[in-house]
Design an enzyme around this catalytic site. Structure first.
Site, PDB file in Angstrom:
ATOM      1  N   HIS A  63     121.106  49.525  78.197  1.00 26.80           N
ATOM      2  CA  HIS A  63     120.477  48.291  78.681  1.00 26.80           C
ATOM      3  C   HIS A  63     121.350  47.083  78.325  1.00 26.80           C
ATOM      4  O   HIS A  63     121.586  46.195  79.149  1.00 26.80           O
ATOM      5  CB  HIS A  63     119.097  48.107  78.040  1.00 26.80           C
ATOM      6  CG  HIS A  63     118.128  49.198  78.389  1.00 26.80           C
ATOM      7  ND1 HIS A  63     117.016  48.976  79.156  1.00 26.80           N
ATOM      8  CD2 HIS A  63     118.119  50.517  78.080  1.00 26.80           C
ATOM      9  CE1 HIS A  63     116.356  50.109  79.305  1.00 26.80           C
ATOM     10  NE2 HIS A  63     117.003  51.059  78.652  1.00 26.80           N
ATOM     11  N   ASP A 104     114.119  42.598  80.832  1.00 20.05           N
ATOM     12  CA  ASP A 104     114.127  44.040  81.066  1.00 20.05           C
ATOM     13  C   ASP A 104     112.685  44.509  81.327  1.00 20.05           C
ATOM     14  O   ASP A 104     111.761  43.704  81.336  1.00 20.05           O
ATOM     15  CB  ASP A 104     114.669  44.696  79.780  1.00 20.05           C
ATOM     16  CG  ASP A 104     115.435  45.968  80.063  1.00 20.05           C
ATOM     17  OD1 ASP A 104     115.025  46.725  80.949  1.00 20.05           O
ATOM     18  OD2 ASP A 104     116.434  46.217  79.369  1.00 20.05           O
TER      19      ASP A 104
END
Ligand code: UDP
Length: 495
Positions: free
Chosen positions: A24, A127
């Site tokens: 990520h 996210d």
């Protein structure tokens, strides 16, 4: 780096908040750097743990120093003790802990991000699983985008979780959480009908691993399903993929989230934009959480062209000792050269043991090389590498697609279950052996992809890599989408 802005006319300021895990963080730092190149100001929120790792191994300072004050990192605590493993299934602790302790810290980061040389934050890019940041965006009346760093096919499967559960397709009834029990159930091979656009492709075993639970009320599953559906409320949605790779699935998602930006593969998109701005990319772009061992490049230099299977299971996978040995025997028995990344924390209980069978030691000395962490993009691009044996993490797949190599896909958990199916059944760039871990299967599949069907897979992989390059080139779909995103972000201070 010169800026078209100065003083009071500072550029729009974007705050980016990734889940603090390697894959990520890498994707979001790539996007952050593209924004810096586009004359935006960026703050990236990292946890103390990931920040420390990036400073020690990822060259964070040297990478972003060329942008002067345009880039900043802000840190928060993930609420876990320093010695928490943050690998394997324990990564869910990180996500759940941040849901508990992240909200207030995030508010403080937002307040301290407004400074004399920077405008107030004008847009958030967050996210998945981060709804705790949204009250702050609402109070400040700023737009927010969601950037999920997984594939469109995995996102779309998550999105359809309520429908999958309602159709009774998952979770399977009357089982326990032991993974072997799941692997062996015959129902796992039944087709999935509740995910539009994936009929005839997905079996139940190809659905994201979070669905492999006892009970549909499972907290992690429900949290992921709810947060994924809530993506429809964001001002926009960003995915690290490209139209020629996942167009039909992106079209399905657009029916629910029209303001969708496919901008990938981001790592090569960044590289190309750096090159057209007259910058070098290469080493400075590392965002590694581990020290890269470049000795593997010398080893690769001494191997014949296309002769090596590169094996890596990413940054969080954990193997039991038995699984490790099945893979190891399979590789050695295939008789094919291999380069294998085994992170120091990747074997359950750190139990490789003192007694390694002599035939494995010997076979590895003759044809193998093992390292703890490598510069993966450089390795994939090395002429000696012929095939990537991967755990099907999305960044790994995209890096392989960009290079144009065939894959052998295994899968550990979450989105990897769906990604591996798409590699084999949709893109036909390799084979999928998820839910098996057997030395004979490994040996056979390595020979199959490296020798028997190599040309067939290579042809598909090369064609896909050309499409990836076209997507990020001037006029390509990801290039155009990224410009559209930049334009939106630049307009945010005027709202
Ligand atoms: N990676 C690396 N060196 C290694 C192994 C992995 O740089 O030895 C990088 C890889 O290039 C990718 C990331 O770690 O960018 C892993 O992300 P991915 O989404 O593939 O899997 P995850 O680690 O999230 O399961």
């Amino acid at each position: 780096m010169s800026s078209e802005y100065s003083g009071a006319a500072a550029p729009p300021h974007i705050l980016i908040f990734p889940v603090p895990l390697q894959g990520h963080v890498s994707s979001m730092l790539n996007l952050a750097e593209i924004f810096c190149l586009s004359d935006l100001h960026v703050t990236v929120v990292l946890t103390d743990y990931s920040h420390r790792r990036l400073l020690r191994h990822g060259g964070l300072h040297s990478r972003f120093s060329r942008y002067g004050g345009a880039f900043r990192a802000a840190t928060i605590s993930d609420g876990l003790p320093d010695d928490h493993p943050r690998t394997g299934e324990a990564i869910f602790d990180v996500v759940m802990s941040l849901r508990e302790v992240g909200g207030e810290q995030f508010r403080r980061v937002m307040e301290s991000s407004d400074g004399a040389s920077r405008r107030r934050v004008s847009c958030l890019i967050i996210d998945g699983m981060m709804s705790y940041t949204l009250p702050v965006a609402a109070e400040r009346r700023i737009p927010y985008f969601i950037f999920r760093t997984i594939s469109a096919c995995a996102f779309w499967s998550y999105f359809c979780t309520p429908e999958i559960i309602a159709a009774g397709e998952m979770p399977l009834r009357g089982n326990d959480e032991d993974k072997l029990t799941y692997w062996r159930k015959k129902e796992m091979d039944f087709p999935v009908t509740a995910v539009p656009g994936m009929e005839g492709i997905l079996r139940r075993r190809d659905l994201p691993g979070l669905l492999r639970v006892n009970d549909a009320a499972n907290l992690s599953l429900q949290a992921m399903a709810a947060e994924t559906k809530a993506t429809t409320k964001a001002n926009g949605f960003i995915l690290n993929t490209f139209e020629d790779l996942e167009g039909p699935i992106l079209d399905q998602i657009r029916k629910h989230i029209p303001n969708l930006y496919s901008v990938g593969p981001l790592h090569s998109h960044l590289k190309s934009r750096l090159e057209s701005s007259g910058f070098e990319s290469s080493q400075k772009n590392s965002s590694s959480f581990w020290a890269e061992d470049s000795s593997c490049i010398d080893w690769l230099d001494s191997q014949p062209i296309g002769s090596v299977v590169y094996v890596s299971f990413g940054s969080v996978t954990m193997l039991t000792r038995d699984e490790l040995f099945e893979f190891w025997y399979g590789l050695v028995n295939s008789g094919i050269r291999f380069l294998w990344v085994i992170r120091p924390d990747s074997v359950v209980g750190n139990r490789v043991g003192d007694t390694i069978p002599e035939e494995l030691e010997e076979g590895t000395k003759r044809r193998g090389h093992m390292v703890e962490w490598v510069p993966q993009s450089t390795v994939l691009g090395h002429p000696s590498v012929g095939v990537f044996f991967t755990h099907s993490g999305w960044n790994s797949i995209l890096e392989c697609v960009a290079i144009g190599l065939p894959m052998i896909c295994w899968a550990y958990f979450v989105d990897q279950m769906t990604n591996s199916r798409f590699v084999s059944e949709v893109w036909k760039m390799g084979l999928d052996i998820k839910d098996t871990c057997d030395r004979v299967i490994v040996e056979n599949v390595v020979r199959e992809v490296m020798e028997v069907r190599k040309d067939e897979f290579l042809e598909r992989a090369r064609a896909m890599s050309i499409m990836a390059r076209n997507a990020i080139s001037e006029g390509g779909s990801s290039f155009v989408n990224l410009n559209r995103l930049n334009e939106f972000l630049k307009s945010t201070t005027q709202r």
